[in-house]
Design a protein around this motif. Structure first.
Motif, PDB file in Angstrom:
ATOM      1  N   VAL A 177      -1.666  -1.716  -4.145  1.00 12.20           N
ATOM      2  CA  VAL A 177      -1.530  -0.264  -3.977  1.00 12.20           C
ATOM      3  C   VAL A 177      -1.554   0.085  -2.494  1.00 12.20           C
ATOM      4  O   VAL A 177      -0.775   0.916  -2.013  1.00 12.20           O
ATOM      5  CB  VAL A 177      -2.640   0.478  -4.729  1.00 12.20           C
TER       6      VAL A 177
ATOM      7  N   THR B 149       1.792  -0.860  -1.011  1.00  9.32           N
ATOM      8  CA  THR B 149       2.857   0.030  -1.485  1.00  9.32           C
ATOM      9  C   THR B 149       2.824   1.366  -0.760  1.00  9.32           C
ATOM     10  O   THR B 149       3.831   1.839  -0.224  1.00  9.32           O
ATOM     11  CB  THR B 149       2.706   0.273  -2.996  1.00  9.32           C
ATOM     12  N   VAL B 150       1.658   1.999  -0.743  1.00 10.84           N
ATOM     13  CA  VAL B 150       1.533   3.320  -0.126  1.00 10.84           C
ATOM     14  C   VAL B 150       1.761   3.231   1.375  1.00 10.84           C
ATOM     15  O   VAL B 150       2.423   4.090   1.973  1.00 10.84           O
ATOM     16  CB  VAL B 150       0.161   3.933  -0.449  1.00 10.84           C
TER      17      VAL B 150
ATOM     18  N   CYS C 246      -8.464   4.023 -12.019  1.00 13.63           N
ATOM     19  CA  CYS C 246      -8.111   5.193 -11.208  1.00 13.63           C
ATOM     20  C   CYS C 246      -8.827   5.162  -9.860  1.00 13.63           C
ATOM     21  O   CYS C 246      -8.228   5.511  -8.824  1.00 13.63           O
ATOM     22  CB  CYS C 246      -8.461   6.474 -11.952  1.00 13.63           C
TER      23      CYS C 246
ATOM     24  N   VAL D 132      -7.026   2.591  -7.663  1.00 10.94           N
ATOM     25  CA  VAL D 132      -5.741   3.101  -7.182  1.00 10.94           C
ATOM     26  C   VAL D 132      -5.952   4.166  -6.112  1.00 10.94           C
ATOM     27  O   VAL D 132      -5.254   4.201  -5.093  1.00 10.94           O
ATOM     28  CB  VAL D 132      -4.913   3.653  -8.351  1.00 10.94           C
ATOM     29  N   ALA D 133      -6.919   5.058  -6.327  1.00 10.13           N
ATOM     30  CA  ALA D 133      -7.187   6.112  -5.343  1.00 10.13           C
ATOM     31  C   ALA D 133      -7.638   5.516  -4.019  1.00 10.13           C
ATOM     32  O   ALA D 133      -7.202   5.955  -2.943  1.00 10.13           O
ATOM     33  CB  ALA D 133      -8.251   7.070  -5.891  1.00 10.13           C
TER      34      ALA D 133
ATOM     35  N   ALA E 211      -4.649   3.963  -2.323  1.00 14.49           N
ATOM     36  CA  ALA E 211      -3.774   4.982  -1.718  1.00 14.49           C
ATOM     37  C   ALA E 211      -4.375   5.523  -0.430  1.00 14.49           C
ATOM     38  O   ALA E 211      -3.666   5.733   0.565  1.00 14.49           O
ATOM     39  CB  ALA E 211      -3.545   6.115  -2.718  1.00 14.49           C
TER      40      ALA E 211
ATOM     41  N   VAL F  68       5.345  10.061  -1.126  1.00 10.34           N
ATOM     42  CA  VAL F  68       4.002   9.488  -1.252  1.00 10.34           C
ATOM     43  C   VAL F  68       3.429   9.793  -2.625  1.00 10.34           C
ATOM     44  O   VAL F  68       2.883   8.914  -3.305  1.00 10.34           O
ATOM     45  CB  VAL F  68       3.087  10.046  -0.144  1.00 10.34           C
ATOM     46  N   ALA F  69       3.561  11.054  -3.043  1.00 13.78           N
ATOM     47  CA  ALA F  69       3.032  11.440  -4.357  1.00 13.78           C
ATOM     48  C   ALA F  69       3.716  10.669  -5.475  1.00 13.78           C
ATOM     49  O   ALA F  69       3.066  10.244  -6.445  1.00 13.78           O
ATOM     50  CB  ALA F  69       3.216  12.952  -4.560  1.00 13.78           C
TER      51      ALA F  69
ATOM     52  N   VAL G  43       2.334   6.990  -5.465  1.00 16.23           N
ATOM     53  CA  VAL G  43       0.959   6.924  -5.970  1.00 16.23           C
ATOM     54  C   VAL G  43       0.929   7.209  -7.472  1.00 16.23           C
ATOM     55  O   VAL G  43       0.226   6.531  -8.237  1.00 16.23           O
ATOM     56  CB  VAL G  43       0.071   7.927  -5.212  1.00 16.23           C
TER      57      VAL G  43
ATOM     58  N   CYS H 280       2.114   4.116  -9.330  1.00 15.65           N
ATOM     59  CA  CYS H 280       1.070   3.091  -9.394  1.00 15.65           C
ATOM     60  C   CYS H 280      -0.016   3.472 -10.402  1.00 15.65           C
ATOM     61  O   CYS H 280      -0.479   2.631 -11.189  1.00 15.65           O
ATOM     62  CB  CYS H 280       0.443   2.898  -8.006  1.00 15.65           C
ATOM     63  N   LEU H 281      -0.412   4.744 -10.383  1.00 12.08           N
ATOM     64  CA  LEU H 281      -1.477   5.188 -11.281  1.00 12.08           C
ATOM     65  C   LEU H 281      -1.038   5.106 -12.738  1.00 12.08           C
ATOM     66  O   LEU H 281      -1.802   4.651 -13.614  1.00 12.08           O
ATOM     67  CB  LEU H 281      -1.863   6.624 -10.927  1.00 12.08           C
TER      68      LEU H 281
END
Length: 793
Positions: A474, A477-478, A722, A725-726, A729, A764-765, A768, A771-772
Motif C-alpha cells: 500500500v 502504491t500510494v 483497514c 491500509v490507512a 496510505a 490518490v483517493a 487508496v 487498495c481498501l
C-alpha cells in the motif's frame, strides 16, 4: 513432488505470485509484439510509384522528428527532367503538398493535404467518379467526404476559405487541384516519383536513378519506400515505444516485487513447517530447493498463461493504443512466435529471481522452529536490515533536499530517486516502525471500542511481519501514484503560469477544428500572429522551429520583431552554431530556397520557437504556413466567422491549452503507469491479506471458543486490515511529500514565478479506495467461509 504437493495444498499463498506472473508476461508479450511490428507504411498517395527519390536527410534536433529539407527548386526540376529521361520511365513527377481541409470536417493529419493533379499518377488510387480538374475553380476530393461531381465545396487553405466545384472524386485521401492553382499554395519538393512502363524492371531503373541522383538524395524501392511515411507517424510510433517500454520495465519490476514479497511472507508463516522438515533430516539446500521448486511451478504455469493471453490480447491493445494516439492510424500488430516464447522464459526467470531471498531465508530456519507455538515476532529486524533501511532512507532525504535546488533535467530524476529510496527505506524499517506507530495510533481505538479495539491493537503489534507485509505494498502504491500524478500536474501548472506570464496581450485567437489559423482568420486581429514554419541551417541542415512575426510581436513578448533580411535566434541555437548577434547566417526555407540573414538579437530559450523571422519572409517561402496563435493587443474585434476555424480565448486559457495534445498524451501515459503500478500492488495486497487470513484458522477458532460472535470476529479482522491500509496510505503520502515540495520549490526558484504544489487528490483517493476494497474483500470472504465451516462442525 513435495513442491507440487505444497503448491496444491497452499494455493492461496501462491495466488498473488501466480497472478503477478500472468499479468507481467502478458504485458511483456503484448508490448514486445507491438514494438517489433512493422513501422509506418508508404502513404497511399505515393504507393503507385515503384521507385521514389527522397531529398537528403537533415540532422534532427532535440530528438524531434522533422521532414527532410527540400531540394532547391532549380535542383529539383533538373533532377526531375534527368530522371524522366531514364529508360523504362514514363514520367517523373514531383510530389508537392499544401494544407487543405473541407470546411466543417475534422480529418486526420495525413488527410488534410492538397496536391497538384499531376501527382495522382503516383497514387495507388485514381478517379472514382467525374473527371480531372480543368480550371482553377475545380477540385477532386475523397469520396468519403460525401460530395459528388458538380457540388460546391468550401476548402480551408493557408490563405483562407476558398470555393471550388467538385469535378470528380477518388477512393483515397487528399484534395487535388490543377497544377497552376496548386503552385500558389505548395511548398518545397522532397520526393520525386517515377512512373514506369509495363515492362520496366524497378531495380534496374532504381540503379540508374542512383547514378543520376548521386549524393543529392536517396532512391527507394519496395519496403524501403516506407521512409516517406509522415514524420508524425514516426513520432507517434516513438512515443508509443516509450509507453510500451515503460510498461514492460515497470511490470517486470513490480512482478519481482510481488513474487518476492508474497514468497517472503509465505516463508515467514511456514517456519514451523520448515523447522519440522529440518527435524526429520532435510538439509538447508533441500529446503532452498523446495522453495525454488514452488517458484518454478508458479513461473512455468503463470508464464505460459500470460504468454497466451498476451498473444490473444495484442490486437485489442493495438486498437487502444491507436485510439489513445500512441500508434498511427492503420498500424497492425505482427505475431512472431519467438516473442511469447522469450516472454515465457523471462517470466520463469522472474519468478525464480523473486523467490531467491525467500529461499535463502527458508534454508536458515532451525529445527527448533518446529517447537514454536506463538506467532509473536520477537526479532523482526536484523542488523543488516537496520543498516540498509537507515542508509536508504538517508539517501532519499538527501535526494529530496537536492530536488529543491536542482535544474529542470535533474529535478525529475532526483524526485524519482527520493521517492524510490524513501519507499525502499521505510519498507525495510517497517517491522521496527509498525509496533510503536500502531500502538500510538490505535490507543484511542482500544479505549473506545472495548475488547474488539484491544484485540485489533494487540494482534497488529504482535504479528509485526503480517502487519508490515500488508502495509508495504500500500505504501509503494500510494507513494508512486501521488508522486507521478502530482508531479505531472504541478509541472503542467507551472508551465501554464510561465507561458501566461511571458505574454502581454488582451486575448488570444486560437484554431478551432483546424491545425492552425489562416491569413483570413488573423486579418482582423489587432496584434500579432505567430506564423509557424521550419527552417534548416548550420552543418548538416539542422531542422529548426521558426515563426514569422509582425512588428506587434514586441508589445506581446518584449522582443523587437526582425525586419527585412534579419533573424532572431534563441540562446541555445546561437551557442550550437556560433550565431552571435551581428553574424550573417545561411538558412534554407520550406520551398528549398536559401538566403543569408543577419542576427539582430539572441533571446532566452523560453521563447516558444528557435528562430524568429519577418512574417513576409515566411509567407513568401512557405505558402502553406499556418499561424499557431494570434495575440490581440488592441480593442475587442467582432466575433470571428465559424467558417474561419478560429475562436478567441483568454491568454491564461490559451497557455493552459497550448500543449493540449501533449498534455493529453502525458495524462494517458500517467494513467497507464499508475494503473500498472497500482494494479500489481493491489494484487499483492489482496494476495497477502488472503494468505494471512487463510493462515489464521486457529486464531479464528480460539476467538469463537472464547465467546466472540461471527460478526465480532469479522469486524476485528476487517478493522485490522483497514488500519494497515490507512497506515500504508499515510506513509505513502509522507514518502512522496518531500519530493513534491522539492519540485515546487525548484520550479519557483527556476521560473521566478509563484508555483503551487498541486496534488492529484482524485487519483490518490481512487488508489487508496481500490487498495481498501480489495484488502477488505480478501479478508472478509475467506474468513466468513472459515467461520461458516466452524459453525457447521
Amino acid at each position: 513432488m513435495i513442491s507440487l504437493a505444497t503448491a496444491r495444498e497452499r494455493w492461496t499463498s501462491f495466488l498473488g505470485s501466480f497472478v503477478a506472473v500472468v499479468l507481467g508476461v502478458a504485458v511483456l508479450t503484448m508490448s514486445a509484439l507491438v514494438l517489433l511490428s512493422d513501422g509506418p507504411q508508404v502513404p497511399r498517395r505515393l504507393a503507385g510509384a515503384p521507385v521514389l527519390v527522397q531529398s537528403p536527410a537533415g540532422e534532427p534536433t532535440g530528438g524531434v522528428f522533422t521532414q527532410n529539407p527540400p531540394w532547391a527548386p532549380e535542383r529539383a526540376e533538373r533532377l526531375r527532367r534527368e530522371l524522366g529521361r531514364l529508360p523504362g520511365v514514363e514520367a517523373a513527377v514531383a510530389d508537392r503538398s499544401f494544407y487543405a481541409q473541407a470546411a466543417g470536417t475534422d480529418q486526420r493529419v495525413g488527410e488534410r493535404q492538397g496536391h497538384p493533379w499531376s501527382t495522382v499518377a503516383l497514387a495507388a488510387y485514381g478517379l472514382d467518379a467525374g473527371r480531372a480538374p480543368a480550371t482553377s475553380g475545380e477540385i477532386v476530393l475523397d469520396e468519403s467526404l460525401g460530395h459528388g461531381p458538380g457540388e460546391r465545396v468550401t476548402v480551408l487553405t493557408a490563405r483562407g476559405p476558398q470555393r471550388f466545384t467538385v469535378s470528380g472524386t477518388t477512393d483515397g485521401p487528399g484534395y487535388y487541384v490543377t497544377d497552376r492553382r496548386a503552385a500558389e499554395l505548395v511548398g518545397g519538393i522532397r520526393a520525386i516519383g517515377l512512373v514506369l512502363g509495363p515492362d520496366a524492371d524497378p531495380e534496374r531503373v532504381a540503379g540508374a536513378a542512383r547514378r543520376v541522383v548521386g549524393g543529392d538524395g536517396t532512391v527507394l524501392t519496395g519496403d524501403a519506400r516506407d521512409a516517406l511515411a509522415p514524420k508524425q507517424d514516426e513520432m507517434t510510433r516513438w512515443i508509443g515505444g516509450q509507453v510500451l517500454t515503460a510498461m514492460a520495465l515497470l511490470s517486470a519490476f513490480v512482478t519481482v516485487f510481488n513474487v518476492s514479497s508474497t514468497f517472503a511472507f509465505a516463508v515467514a508463516q511456514r517456519r514451523r513447517e520448515f523447522g519440522l522438515l529440518r527435524t526429520i533430516g532435510a538439509t538447508p539446500r533441500q529446503v532452498k530447493r523446495l522453495v525454488y521448486g514452488e517458484a518454478l511451478l508458479v513461473g512455468v504455469v503463470g508464464a505460459a498463461a500470460g504468454a497466451v493471453a498476451g498473444v490473444t490480447l495484442a490486437p485489442a491493445m493495438t486498437g487502444l493504443l491507436i485510439d489513445a494516439g500512441f500508434q498511427p492510424t492503420g498500424f497492425e500488430v505482427s505475431i512472431r512466435w519467438w516473442v511469447p516464447a522469450a516472454a515465457w522464459a523471462l517470466g520463469v526467470a522472474t519468478a525464480l529471481a523473486g523467490a531467491g531471498a525467500a529461499s535463502r531465508r527458508a534454508s536458515l530456519v532451525k529445527p527448533l522452529e518446529a517447537m514454536r507455538e506463538a506467532a509473536v515476532d520477537t526479532r523482526p529486524m536484523t542488523r543488516r536490515r537496520w543498516g540498509a533501511g537507515l542508509v536508504t532512507t538517508g539517501l532519499g532525504a538527501v535526494c529530496s533536499v537536492g530536488t529543491a535546488f536542482a535544474g529542470a533535467d535533474a529535478m525529475v530524476l532526483l524526485a524519482l530517486g527520493a521517492a524510490m529510496s524513501l519507499t525502499a527505506g521505510l519498507t525495510l524499517l517497517l517491522p521496527a516502525l509498525t509496533g510503536p506507530v500502531i500502538g500510538t495510533l490505535t490507543r484511542p481505538l482500544a479505549r473506545r471500542s472495548g475488547a474488539t479495539g484491544v484485540l485489533v491493537r494487540e494482534n497488529m503489534i504482535t504479528a509485526v511481519r503480517r502487519t508490515s507485509a500488508t502495509i508495504a505494498p500500500v505504501l509503494a502504491t500510494v507513494a508512486f501514484a501521488v508522486l507521478i500524478t502530482s508531479a505531472v500536474q504541478t509541472t503542467q501548472s507551472a508551465d501554464t503560469t510561465r507561458q501566461a506570464a511571458a505574454v502581454r496581450a488582451e486575448a488570444a485567437v486560437v484554431p478551432h477544428g483546424m491545425p492552425g489559423l489562416s491569413d483570413a482568420a488573423v486579418a482582423g486581429v489587432e496584434g500579432t500572429a505567430l506564423l509557424s514554419t521550419a527552417v534548416y541551417g548550420g552543418e548538416g541542415a539542422v531542422a529548426l522551429s521558426a515563426a514569422g512575426v509582425a512588428p506587434g510581436f514586441e508589445q506581446v513578448h518584449g522582443t523587437r520583431a526582425p525586419r527585412g533580411n534579419t533573424v532572431v535566434v534563441t540562446r541555445s541555437v546561437a551557442a550550437a552554431h556560433g550565431w552571435g548577434k551581428g553574424r550573417t547566417v545561411p538558412l534554407t526555407f520550406e520551398d528549398g530556397r536559401s538566403g543569408r540573414l543577419r542576427v539582430t538579437a539572441v533571446v532566452d530559450d523560453t521563447m516558444p520557437y528557435q528562430v524568429l523571422l519577418p512574417r513576409e519572409v515566411v509567407r513568401a517561402h512557405d505558402p502553406s504556413a499556418l499561424a499557431d496563435v494570434a495575440y490581440r493587443t488592441g480593442a475587442g474585434t467582432a466575433p470571428l466567422p465559424a467558417r474561419l476555424g478560429a475562436r478567441e480565448v483568454s491568454v491564461a486559457a490559451h497557455a493552459a491549452s497550448a500543449d493540449a495534445e501533449d498534455d493529453r498524451l502525458v495524462r494517458v501515459f500517467t494513467l497507464i503507469l499508475v494503473a500498472v503500478t497500482a494494479g500489481y500492488t493491489m494484487i499483492a495486497v489482496a494476495s497477502l491479506v488472503l494468505t494471512a487470513t487463510a493462515g489464521r484458522v486457529r486464531d479464528l477458532r480460539v476467538l469463537r471458543l472464547s465467546g466472540a460472535t461471527q460478526r465480532q470476529v469479522l469486524l476485528t479482522l476487517v478493522t485490522e486490515t483497514c488500519c494497515a491500509v490507512a497506515l500504508g496510505a499515510a506513509l505513502g503520502l509522507a514518502v512522496a511529500a518531500p519530493a513534491l515540495f522539492g519540485i515546487a520549490h525548484g520550479l519557483r526558484r527556476e521560473l521566478g514565478l509563484p508555483v503551487e504544489l498541486s496534488v492529484a487528490w482524485p487519483w490518490v483517493a481512487g488508489v487508496v479506495a481500490g487498495c481498501l476494497l480489495l484488502a477488505t474483500t480478501a479478508t472478509a470472504l475467506p474468513a466468513r467461509a472459515v467461520l461458516n465451516r466452524m459453525g457447521r462442525t
